[in-house]
Enzyme design. Sequence first.
Site, PDB file in Angstrom:
ATOM      1  N   SER A  44      -8.903 -41.687  -1.460  1.00  0.00           N
ATOM      2  CA  SER A  44      -7.793 -40.992  -2.115  1.00  0.00           C
ATOM      3  C   SER A  44      -6.493 -41.146  -1.322  1.00  0.00           C
ATOM      4  CB  SER A  44      -8.097 -39.504  -2.255  1.00  0.00           C
ATOM      5  OG  SER A  44      -9.437 -39.303  -2.587  1.00  0.00           O
ATOM      6  N   LYS A  63      -8.657 -48.728   8.605  1.00  0.00           N
ATOM      7  CA  LYS A  63      -8.302 -47.759   7.569  1.00  0.00           C
ATOM      8  C   LYS A  63      -6.802 -47.530   7.647  1.00  0.00           C
ATOM      9  CE  LYS A  63      -9.773 -43.134   6.123  1.00  0.00           C
ATOM     10  NZ  LYS A  63     -11.009 -42.362   5.925  1.00  0.00           N
ATOM     11  N   GLU A 119     -22.126 -48.961   1.499  1.00  0.00           N
ATOM     12  CA  GLU A 119     -22.691 -47.609   1.463  1.00  0.00           C
ATOM     13  C   GLU A 119     -24.192 -47.611   1.144  1.00  0.00           C
ATOM     14  OE1 GLU A 119     -20.332 -45.604  -1.493  1.00  0.00           O
ATOM     15  OE2 GLU A 119     -18.480 -45.875  -0.355  1.00  0.00           O
ATOM     16  N   ASP A 158     -20.117 -32.962   5.244  1.00  0.00           N
ATOM     17  CA  ASP A 158     -20.049 -33.714   3.989  1.00  0.00           C
ATOM     18  C   ASP A 158     -21.000 -34.912   4.018  1.00  0.00           C
ATOM     19  OD1 ASP A 158     -19.189 -34.263   1.405  1.00  0.00           O
ATOM     20  OD2 ASP A 158     -17.377 -35.328   2.050  1.00  0.00           O
TER      21      ASP A 158
END
Length: 334
Positions: A44, A63, A119, A158
């Site tokens: 995001s 990143k 992932e 998370d």
Amino acid sequence: EEWKDRGAAVSIQRHVDSNGNQTHRIVKKGVQDFNFGRTLGEGSYSTVLAATDRQTLTEYAIKVLDKRHIIKEKKVKYVNIEKNTLNRLGDHPGIVRLYYTFQDERSLYFVLDLATGGELLGFVKKLGSFDEECTRFYGAQILDAIEYMHSKGVIHRDLKPENVLLDEQMHVKITDFGTAKILDLPSQTRTSNTDGKTQLDRQEQDFANNIGIPDHERANSFVGTAEYVSPELLTDKSACKGSDLWAFGCIIFQLLAGRPPFKAANEYQTFQKIVNLEYQFPPGFPKVARDLVERLLVLDPTKRLTIENIKSHPFFEGILWGKQLWKQKAPRLK
Ligand code: ATP
């Protein structure tokens, strides 16, 4: 001021000359030191790119975070949490390592381990589910990484198969520490209760508010999925180390069943299922794994298995814990 770099962009290089004399050089890296390649993914508030250090030819994932966007969306605090936690967790094979941070006028840059496998979620989706052997191996690596982060006073908060990345060797690299909680280490204990819960601070309050109130205006809030949230976060608005073990139980269930235990049409219904412990094992779910999951998905966090208990549970029989676990060849996913 907020972006002030406290030295993480610096690394120390050892040089030995022909006479055997050692010198040390402080290396400060910047954007110009890397060749940027393909896009690995988008978040995001960020884009993650593959990049190569021009000098050493080492590959990284960088990143790139847009400063203006982060300030506008009031996420400065979470970016700082991510950087501070990663700096605290620099030394475990199961956690994405942060090597350098730097910035230019527009962006912040985090230079991270490159996880070429992507992932874990991608593999679960592709295969439908994992067999017991693969679940045991990936479960063990995830647990070993959780044990390390807890020993360093970090609660992830998370954990989910999207945040478990895989490297070249198909070994686990846990990522996404933007919503982590840094506990005071024992020497500087301040607000810890005896049961290991931490007092609600502003950061935690925001976190609870963000996930507790289904708000379509906030559809893009930083908690992407509700399925792994622990009941104590929903009822007491507090997270503890046990909250990560709840998520771990959800992950073990999901690897074997192909779906998370608590899943509903919307966040509110998912939360209802969680606080009522409403889930079912699919037919054929292995018995030992069922026993483990039932001892992790317990509403009272103090009654869940501890990491030590989990390591000696029959489901993990035969696993060599610690350094050995990271030298092992990953079982072929099938
Ligand atoms: P959001 O910020 O919306 O929650 P996110 O946490 O996935 O999303 P990023 O951490 O920026 O956002 O990651 C974006 C994508 O890049 C993810 O899909 C992730 O799989 C990929 N990615 C992140 N870090 C790495 C890495 N170290 N190696 C390889 N891929 C990565």
